[in-house]
Design a protein around this motif. Sequence first.
Motif, short mmCIF file in Angstrom:
data_model
loop_
_atom_site.label_atom_id
_atom_site.label_comp_id
_atom_site.label_asym_id
_atom_site.label_seq_id
_atom_site.Cartn_x
_atom_site.Cartn_y
_atom_site.Cartn_z
N GLY A 1 -38.64 43.28 54.82
CA GLY A 1 -39.04 43.68 53.47
C GLY A 1 -39.09 45.19 53.36
O GLY A 1 -40.07 45.76 52.88
N CYS A 2 -38.01 45.83 53.76
CA CYS A 2 -38.02 47.29 54.02
C CYS A 2 -38.15 48.13 52.76
O CYS A 2 -38.54 49.30 52.85
CB CYS A 2 -36.75 47.67 54.76
N GLY A 3 -37.79 47.58 51.57
CA GLY A 3 -37.73 48.45 50.41
C GLY A 3 -36.70 49.52 50.64
O GLY A 3 -35.54 49.23 50.95
N TRP A 4 -37.10 50.79 50.50
CA TRP A 4 -36.17 51.88 50.77
C TRP A 4 -36.31 52.44 52.19
O TRP A 4 -35.73 53.45 52.53
CB TRP A 4 -36.30 52.99 49.74
N GLY A 5 -37.10 51.76 53.03
CA GLY A 5 -37.07 52.02 54.46
C GLY A 5 -37.64 53.34 54.93
O GLY A 5 -37.28 53.83 56.00
N GLU A 6 -38.57 53.92 54.19
CA GLU A 6 -39.07 55.24 54.54
C GLU A 6 -39.70 55.27 55.93
O GLU A 6 -39.49 56.21 56.70
CB GLU A 6 -40.09 55.71 53.50
N MET A 7 -40.47 54.23 56.28
CA MET A 7 -41.13 54.25 57.58
C MET A 7 -40.11 54.18 58.72
O MET A 7 -40.23 54.91 59.71
CB MET A 7 -42.12 53.09 57.67
N THR A 8 -39.11 53.34 58.57
CA THR A 8 -38.10 53.26 59.62
C THR A 8 -37.33 54.56 59.74
O THR A 8 -37.05 55.02 60.87
CB THR A 8 -37.13 52.10 59.32
N LEU A 9 -37.00 55.18 58.64
CA LEU A 9 -36.27 56.45 58.70
C LEU A 9 -37.10 57.51 59.43
O LEU A 9 -36.56 58.31 60.20
CB LEU A 9 -35.90 56.91 57.29
N ARG A 10 -38.40 57.50 59.22
CA ARG A 10 -39.25 58.47 59.94
C ARG A 10 -39.29 58.16 61.43
O ARG A 10 -39.32 59.09 62.26
CB ARG A 10 -40.67 58.47 59.35
N GLY B 1 -32.82 47.35 58.12
CA GLY B 1 -33.81 47.02 57.10
C GLY B 1 -33.33 45.85 56.26
O GLY B 1 -32.18 45.83 55.82
N LEU B 2 -34.21 44.87 56.07
CA LEU B 2 -33.89 43.67 55.29
C LEU B 2 -34.73 43.64 54.02
O LEU B 2 -35.95 43.82 54.07
CB LEU B 2 -34.19 42.40 56.09
N ASP B 3 -34.07 43.41 52.90
CA ASP B 3 -34.78 43.27 51.63
C ASP B 3 -33.83 42.57 50.66
O ASP B 3 -32.62 42.49 50.93
CB ASP B 3 -35.20 44.64 51.08
N ILE B 4 -34.39 42.07 49.56
CA ILE B 4 -33.54 41.42 48.56
C ILE B 4 -33.43 42.26 47.29
O ILE B 4 -32.76 41.85 46.35
CB ILE B 4 -34.06 40.01 48.23
N ASP B 5 -34.07 43.42 47.26
CA ASP B 5 -34.02 44.29 46.08
C ASP B 5 -32.89 45.30 46.25
O ASP B 5 -33.00 46.24 47.06
CB ASP B 5 -35.36 44.99 45.89
N ALA B 6 -31.82 45.12 45.49
CA ALA B 6 -30.65 45.98 45.65
C ALA B 6 -30.94 47.43 45.31
O ALA B 6 -30.42 48.36 45.96
CB ALA B 6 -29.51 45.45 44.78
N GLU B 7 -31.80 47.66 44.31
CA GLU B 7 -32.10 49.03 43.89
C GLU B 7 -32.85 49.78 44.99
O GLU B 7 -32.54 50.95 45.29
CB GLU B 7 -32.92 49.01 42.61
N ASP B 8 -33.83 49.13 45.60
CA ASP B 8 -34.55 49.77 46.70
C ASP B 8 -33.63 50.05 47.88
O ASP B 8 -33.70 51.11 48.51
CB ASP B 8 -35.71 48.88 47.15
N LEU B 9 -32.77 49.09 48.21
CA LEU B 9 -31.85 49.28 49.33
C LEU B 9 -30.91 50.46 49.09
O LEU B 9 -30.65 51.25 50.00
CB LEU B 9 -31.06 48.00 49.57
N ARG C 1 -27.16 55.47 61.80
CA ARG C 1 -28.17 54.83 62.66
C ARG C 1 -29.05 53.84 61.90
O ARG C 1 -29.90 53.19 62.51
CB ARG C 1 -29.05 55.91 63.30
N MET C 2 -28.83 53.70 60.59
CA MET C 2 -29.68 52.83 59.79
C MET C 2 -28.81 51.96 58.88
O MET C 2 -27.99 52.46 58.11
CB MET C 2 -30.64 53.66 58.93
N GLU C 3 -29.00 50.65 58.99
CA GLU C 3 -28.29 49.69 58.16
C GLU C 3 -29.27 49.01 57.21
O GLU C 3 -30.30 48.48 57.65
CB GLU C 3 -27.60 48.63 59.02
N PHE C 4 -28.96 49.03 55.93
CA PHE C 4 -29.77 48.34 54.93
C PHE C 4 -29.02 47.08 54.50
O PHE C 4 -27.87 47.16 54.04
CB PHE C 4 -30.02 49.24 53.72
N VAL C 5 -29.66 45.92 54.65
CA VAL C 5 -29.00 44.64 54.43
C VAL C 5 -29.74 43.86 53.35
O VAL C 5 -30.96 43.66 53.45
CB VAL C 5 -28.95 43.81 55.72
#
Length: 253
Positions: free
Chosen positions: A43-52, A64-72, A87-91
């Motif tokens: 449920g990454c949203g825009w993945g700010e924590m992972t990016l940090r 990062g997994l999420d179903i919200d295309a806008e956040d991804l 280094r970061m994949e948003f799915v």
Amino acid sequence: MTDTDAPPRLTRLAFHGPLSGARADRMVARLARNRPATVLDIGCGWGEMTLRVLEAVPGAVGTGLDIDAEDLERGRRSAVSRGLADRMEFVRESAEHTGRGPADLVLCLGASQALTSVEPPRHTAPALAELRGLVSPGGRVLLGEGFWQRTPTAAELSGMWPGASASDHLPLAGLVDAAVGAGFRIEWIETANEDEWEEFESGYLADAEEWLASHGGHPSAAVVRERVEGHRSAWLHYRGVLGLAYLTLIPAG
């Protein structure tokens, strides 16, 4: 409502939850000590924590997994601007029964419901079981989960979300017990403070409130106003009652 009719969305928020930058920095420093090579964000949203985390751990890769295309898409743009796109994949996919693990670090911040079809409040135990299976031996899970700071009154519940019940959340002690029961040891317990909640809830509504102030006669204004006022009312009813715990969990051998 079309995109051109809508107010900007969540531009005031760094995180989609009550989490300050200072607390996030402390969490990242603690999690980086374990040198995770792989990070999975549920449920990454825009993945700010992972990016940090990726910025703090050179060579680590994240999904990062999420179903919200806008956040991804927001997350992808952020990864590009920070030199982390490779280094970061948003799915865009459901996290339920995901086969994306195991990972050295699993983040699940306010998204445990995405791991199971069991409806809240009974979702906590199966979600923790899923997290236990997604983390590598010796890895870490950072779980952000709601809890009742005290038992809500009937009047408070009536002003929260539709059908709100005192059984919707565990107390903090019950949440910790559930994590231990799922096979974790608790490395760290912390909870969002009042300032973080106010920063989040105000930031969550600020774009729409600003838009309404200058678009009161817009055909979409009534819909936006109803959404904003409903959310604000709910927040003011759960303010000081609903908490958000951040638990750093270690899988027990």
